[in-house]
Design a protein around this motif. Structure first.
Motif, PDB file in Angstrom:
ATOM      1  N   PHE A 147       0.845  -1.636   0.345  1.00 36.91           N
ATOM      2  CA  PHE A 147      -0.186  -0.178  -0.018  1.00 36.91           C
ATOM      3  C   PHE A 147       0.746   1.349   0.422  1.00 36.91           C
ATOM      4  N   GLY A 148       0.510   2.240  -0.942  1.00 38.12           N
ATOM      5  CA  GLY A 148       1.471   3.623  -0.994  1.00 38.12           C
ATOM      6  C   GLY A 148       1.064   4.365  -1.731  1.00 38.12           C
ATOM      7  N   PRO A 149       1.572   5.073  -2.030  1.00 35.93           N
ATOM      8  CA  PRO A 149       1.446   6.039  -3.701  1.00 35.93           C
ATOM      9  C   PRO A 149       2.393   6.023  -4.283  1.00 35.93           C
ATOM     10  N   ARG A 150       1.654   6.307  -5.789  1.00 32.84           N
ATOM     11  CA  ARG A 150       2.774   5.690  -6.701  1.00 32.84           C
ATOM     12  C   ARG A 150       2.921   6.653  -7.776  1.00 32.84           C
ATOM     13  N   LEU A 151       3.425   7.072  -8.388  1.00 30.26           N
ATOM     14  CA  LEU A 151       4.074   8.126  -8.772  1.00 30.26           C
ATOM     15  C   LEU A 151       3.232   7.913 -10.711  1.00 30.26           C
ATOM     16  N   VAL A 152       2.539   9.295 -10.672  1.00 27.73           N
ATOM     17  CA  VAL A 152       2.128   9.401 -11.793  1.00 27.73           C
ATOM     18  C   VAL A 152       2.332  10.587 -12.857  1.00 27.73           C
ATOM     19  N   GLY A 153       2.399  10.943 -14.045  1.00 22.51           N
ATOM     20  CA  GLY A 153       2.562  11.238 -15.216  1.00 22.51           C
ATOM     21  C   GLY A 153       4.594  11.099 -15.563  1.00 22.51           C
ATOM     22  N   GLU A 154       5.101  12.476 -15.292  1.00 23.36           N
ATOM     23  CA  GLU A 154       6.160  12.260 -15.742  1.00 23.36           C
ATOM     24  C   GLU A 154       6.800  13.965 -14.649  1.00 23.36           C
ATOM     25  N   PRO A 155       8.297  13.505 -14.223  1.00 24.99           N
ATOM     26  CA  PRO A 155       8.273  14.961 -13.810  1.00 24.99           C
ATOM     27  C   PRO A 155       9.075  16.449 -14.508  1.00 24.99           C
ATOM     28  N   VAL A 156       8.390  17.075 -13.611  1.00 24.25           N
ATOM     29  CA  VAL A 156       8.405  18.535 -14.737  1.00 24.25           C
ATOM     30  C   VAL A 156       9.025  19.937 -14.152  1.00 24.25           C
ATOM     31  N   ALA A 157       9.598  19.955 -15.294  1.00 18.27           N
ATOM     32  CA  ALA A 157      11.094  21.247 -14.965  1.00 18.27           C
ATOM     33  C   ALA A 157      10.541  22.143 -14.444  1.00 18.27           C
ATOM     34  N   ILE A 158      10.222  23.139 -13.590  1.00 16.46           N
ATOM     35  CA  ILE A 158       9.391  24.736 -13.987  1.00 16.46           C
ATOM     36  C   ILE A 158      11.130  25.216 -14.188  1.00 16.46           C
ATOM     37  N   ALA A 159      11.010  25.926 -14.663  1.00 22.43           N
ATOM     38  CA  ALA A 159      12.379  26.741 -14.506  1.00 22.43           C
ATOM     39  C   ALA A 159      12.113  28.402 -14.833  1.00 22.43           C
ATOM     40  N   ALA A 160      12.564  28.992 -14.304  1.00 20.29           N
ATOM     41  CA  ALA A 160      12.643  29.921 -13.494  1.00 20.29           C
ATOM     42  C   ALA A 160      12.624  31.315 -14.552  1.00 20.29           C
ATOM     43  N   PHE A 161      11.835  31.941 -14.898  1.00 18.96           N
ATOM     44  CA  PHE A 161      12.171  32.895 -16.545  1.00 18.96           C
ATOM     45  C   PHE A 161      11.287  34.650 -15.721  1.00 18.96           C
ATOM     46  N   GLU A 162      12.739  35.474 -16.522  1.00 20.40           N
ATOM     47  CA  GLU A 162      12.250  36.660 -16.589  1.00 20.40           C
ATOM     48  C   GLU A 162      11.739  37.300 -17.595  1.00 20.40           C
ATOM     49  N   LEU A 163      11.077  38.483 -17.220  1.00 19.53           N
ATOM     50  CA  LEU A 163      10.622  38.595 -18.848  1.00 19.53           C
ATOM     51  C   LEU A 163      11.003  40.165 -18.779  1.00 19.53           C
ATOM     52  N   GLU A 164      11.766  40.232 -19.700  1.00 23.59           N
ATOM     53  CA  GLU A 164      12.055  41.467 -20.673  1.00 23.59           C
ATOM     54  C   GLU A 164      11.420  42.109 -21.531  1.00 23.59           C
ATOM     55  N   GLY A 165      10.241  42.888 -21.733  1.00 19.53           N
ATOM     56  CA  GLY A 165       9.639  43.648 -22.936  1.00 19.53           C
ATOM     57  C   GLY A 165       9.060  42.214 -23.244  1.00 19.53           C
ATOM     58  N   ASN A 166       9.171  41.865 -24.487  1.00 22.53           N
ATOM     59  CA  ASN A 166       8.660  40.381 -25.647  1.00 22.53           C
ATOM     60  C   ASN A 166       9.627  38.867 -24.950  1.00 22.53           C
ATOM     61  N   LYS A 167      10.699  38.771 -24.693  1.00 23.53           N
ATOM     62  CA  LYS A 167      11.905  38.484 -24.467  1.00 23.53           C
ATOM     63  C   LYS A 167      11.848  37.505 -23.356  1.00 23.53           C
ATOM     64  N   LYS A 168      11.690  36.000 -23.194  1.00 23.80           N
ATOM     65  CA  LYS A 168      11.833  35.775 -22.455  1.00 23.80           C
ATOM     66  C   LYS A 168      13.110  34.786 -21.774  1.00 23.80           C
ATOM     67  N   GLU A 169      13.240  35.530 -20.626  1.00 21.20           N
ATOM     68  CA  GLU A 169      15.332  34.784 -20.513  1.00 21.20           C
ATOM     69  C   GLU A 169      14.555  33.765 -19.627  1.00 21.20           C
ATOM     70  N   LYS A 170      15.877  32.809 -19.177  1.00 22.71           N
ATOM     71  CA  LYS A 170      16.317  31.881 -18.581  1.00 22.71           C
ATOM     72  C   LYS A 170      16.909  32.771 -16.865  1.00 22.71           C
ATOM     73  N   VAL A 171      16.706  32.101 -15.876  1.00 22.52           N
ATOM     74  CA  VAL A 171      17.125  33.596 -14.420  1.00 22.52           C
ATOM     75  C   VAL A 171      19.003  32.114 -14.468  1.00 22.52           C
ATOM     76  N   PHE A 172      19.786  32.926 -14.846  1.00 22.52           N
ATOM     77  CA  PHE A 172      21.098  32.018 -14.713  1.00 22.52           C
ATOM     78  C   PHE A 172      21.435  31.685 -13.116  1.00 22.52           C
ATOM     79  N   GLY A 173      21.969  30.668 -12.556  1.00 29.44           N
ATOM     80  CA  GLY A 173      22.492  29.813 -11.123  1.00 29.44           C
ATOM     81  C   GLY A 173      21.575  28.937 -11.048  1.00 29.44           C
ATOM     82  N   ARG A 174      21.755  29.113  -9.699  1.00 28.31           N
ATOM     83  CA  ARG A 174      21.042  27.769  -9.348  1.00 28.31           C
ATOM     84  C   ARG A 174      20.425  27.462  -7.993  1.00 28.31           C
TER      85      ARG A 174
END
Length: 688
Positions: A278-305
């Motif tokens: 008895f216990g949990p089961r993993l559903v779906g695939e892991p999702v990476a939620i990358a941090a984005f900054e919005l500069e005008g219409n440009k979508k840019e990832k935040v550098f670092g960890r």
């Protein structure tokens, strides 16, 4: 380091210029025959060729001893500089590789976002380039040697005493540099950029010195039966031996850096025969939620960890990041979209290892790592990131541990400054537990406030657990734990639990200069249970390596992640082992436990390599586990370790329950030096 590189470069340039001028003067004083034997670019007209200057460009490793010789013995140096022309290819390759290694190190350390994305500037690629340069230099050296032998056969004679002593001296100098590097930064640093290239140059010089000695000792083998030496001897030039050594070292580096770096997978439990029914089961695939900054219409990832744990504020996650030790940020990210809603971008902000604390619409967070001084605690609006206090709370040390907010006050650690208590609304100081070598206290771990008492632990000078009155700061009790305290204590049902150990988050044993004599000799760790009222130790469970992360608990067990790669479940009353489960080569983040109706249903833990595990809380059996996170690359490097504790959010469904699990790390574009902030999301269910 920022100042060291340009200063070092200026000194190196002056040394190179002096070498060139002295060598020019000495070359002009030699006969055409002598010049031909040392400088194949010398032409029939008596004018030096265009490549003459390259013959006197020494590697940075050689600049020091050559400068000393030039200053004390200019005549000897003039002859030595001419002899160096025979080593032109090696010196050019050594200069090129060592200089590029320093530049690459500076970029990776301070401006890694300047590196282009992709694998072309990763560790394996850089090692390949250096190896290619050495290979080209070997071909160049061979061609030059054949031309010199044709012009002056005596160049094939065994090396004389002066050349052997010069090689031996340079080898000794390179060995001294390697030993000093190892003493100050550890032996592993001698095989990492930039010192790796200097180590390889030292090995190349050693090989050339041994070969020169062999030629000198066996010179009679060149003579015929009558004892006459031939005009041209069959031999390799010492330069070719040195360059060949560089090629071999580079080739080995390419193989090692290109090899898979995956650590061990789960090694099972203590008993190994438990089955999960008895216990949990993993559903779906892991999702990476990358941090984005919005500069005008440009979508840019935040550098670092991500360096800290994640703090939950409704639909937002607040956490600390690091692009380099001198460049940190605190981010507030929408956990559904990955959009950065606000960021604390103080220009002087150091790496943020401190986990933010969200309370009463405010976020409290510190900055800096152990080596940093003069760091601060910030208080900003949780919705906008705008500073709430008139100015940050300034300390003389660093603020690594998560602040605790209770009773209108904020309590936070400050290294050698000990522990501060300030007003949560204004940041005005209330009281301080002084730290430093004189008081025997150094507090990096996050404090815990419970029932009017503040519980903290010391990681340097004295390794004690301390309980303080939350209102006055008066000490209630102090207990010697015998091992360093760098993890947040856990208070539950009249007890306070501490994870302790030697070393720190990145090493099993470590010497802190401020402590004086070395304290750590062998790796060790433990989980300790103290009476929260008296400080008396109730039980202790010894571990083979340290526990410098926080602890988790449910109604039955205390859970600890240890640097030996295991998650331990201990009976909270007796300290006896329930189970242990291996999840990798080391655990650098705390486990998390999920409960339904007070009953534990799952324990979640992530290895430093980025593998996510769901464990049965009763048996330790692996319910599910997942590696190969999208875009994540550990690359076998401690600076890429996952250090973020899983954040678990439980919700009730129509047929059972669901848990959403987040933890922060980074993503890369094949090059492990080019990292972008990312939060990984998992979901598991029961009853669907």
């Amino acid at each position: 380091m920022r100042l060291l590189i340009p200063r070092f470069g200026a000194l190196a340039f002056l040394a190179l210029l002096a070498s060139a001028l002295v060598a020019r003067a000495a070359t002009a004083a030699l006969s055409p025959l002598e010049r031909a034997t040392t400088d194949p670019s010398f032409t029939a007209t008596g004018e030096p060729g265009s490549l003459a200057l390259l013959g006197v460009i020494p590697s940075f490793v050689l600049v020091g001893p050559l400068a000393v010789v030039a200053a004390l013995f200019p005549g000897v140096f003039a002859r030595l500089a001419i002899g160096m022309k025979r080593w032109r290819a090696f010196l050019v390759v050594a200069s090129l590789n060592s200089t590029l290694a320093l530049v690459y190190f500076a970029l990776v350390t301070y401006r890694p976002h300047w590196l282009p994305p992709g694998s072309g500037f990763g560790p394996a690629a850089i090692a390949s380039y250096f190896t290619l340069f050495a290979l080209v230099g070997s071909v160049w050296a061979g061609c030059r040697y054949r031309r010199m032998a044709a012009a002056a056969p005596e160049v094939t004679a065994p090396p004389d005493r002066t050349e052997i002593l010069a090689l031996a001296g340079l080898t000794a100098f390179a060995a001294l540099g390697t030993v000093l590097t190892a003493l100050f930064a550890g032996w592993d640093s001698t095989l990492r950029v930039p010192m790796r290239e200097f180590t390889f140059i030292g090995l190349a010089l050693l090989a050339a010195t041994l070969y020169a000695g062999y030629r000198a000792l066996t010179h009679r083998a060149d003579s015929d039966a009558g004892g006459c030496a031939p005009a041209v001897r069959l031999s390799l030039p010492g330069e070719a031996v040195a360059l060949g050594t560089l090629v071999l070292c580079g080739f080995a580096t390419v193989l090692l850096t290109s090899a898979p770096t995956s650590g061990p997978v789960a090694t099972g439990t203590e008993t190994g025969d438990a089955e999960t029914v008895f216990g949990p089961r993993l559903v779906g695939e892991p999702v990476a939620i990358a941090a984005f900054e919005l500069e005008g219409n440009k979508k840019e990832k935040v550098f670092g960890r991500v360096m800290s744990n994640l703090a939950l504020d409704g639909e937002r996650l607040v956490f600390g990041t690091s692009a380099s030790p001198a460049d940190g940020r605190m981010l507030c990210m929408n956990r559904a979209t990955g959009k950065v809603e606000w960021a604390l971008d103080d220009p002087d902000l150091k790496a943020v290892f401190c986990t933010p604390t969200v309370a009463n619409g405010k976020v409290y967070c510190g900055e800096g790592m152990h080596e940093d001084r003069g760091r601060r605690l910030f208080c900003v609006s949780a919705s906008t990131g705008v500073p709430v206090w008139k100015e940050p709370f300034k300390t003389a040390s660093h603020t690594e541990g998560a602040p605790a907010v209770a009773g209108g006050k904020v309590y936070f650690p400050a290294g050698d400054d000990g522990l501060y208590c300030a007003r949560a609304d204004t940041g005005a100081p209330v009281w301080q537990l002084k730290g430093g070598k004189e008081t025997g206290i150094h507090i990096d771990a996050a404090p815990v406030v419970s029932n009017g008492t503040v519980f903290v632990g010391s990681g340097l000078y004295s390794y004690v657990a301390v309980a303080l009155d939350a209102v006055t700061g008066a000490e209630k009790w102090r207990t010697d734990l015998g091992l360093r305290v760098f993890g947040q204590p856990l208070v539950s049902e009249g007890n306070v639990f501490y994870g302790v150990g030697t070393g720190n988050m990145g090493a099993d044993v470590w010497h802190y200069d401020e402590e004086g004599a070395a304290r750590d000799t062998e790796a060790a760790g433990a989980v300790c249970c103290l009476d929260a009222t008296t400080g008396k130790e109730k039980w202790r469970y010894p571990l083979p390596r340290s526990v410098h992360t926080g602890l988790a608990a449910d109604a039955f067990s205390i859970y600890a992640g240890c640097r030996d790669g295991f998650v331990y479940a201990l009976d909270r009353r007796t300290g006896k082992l329930r189970w242990k489960a291996g999840i990798g080569s080391s655990v650098t983040s705390a486990p998390a436990v999920a409960a339904e109706g007070g009953f534990p249903v799952a324990v979640y833990a992530v290895s430093r390599e980025g593998r996510m595990f769901c464990l049965n809380p009763q048996t330790g059996a692996v319910v599910w586990w997942r590696g190969e996170l999208p875009g994540y690359n550990w690359a076998g490097r401690d600076e890429n370790n996952v250090m973020c504790t899983p954040l678990v959010i439980s919700t009730v469904t129509s047929t059972g329950s669901k848990r959403t699990i987040y933890f922060g790390a980074h993503q890369t574009d094949l090059n492990p030096n080019v990292r972008h902030v990312a939060v990984f999301k998992f979901e598991d269910v029961i009853g669907e």
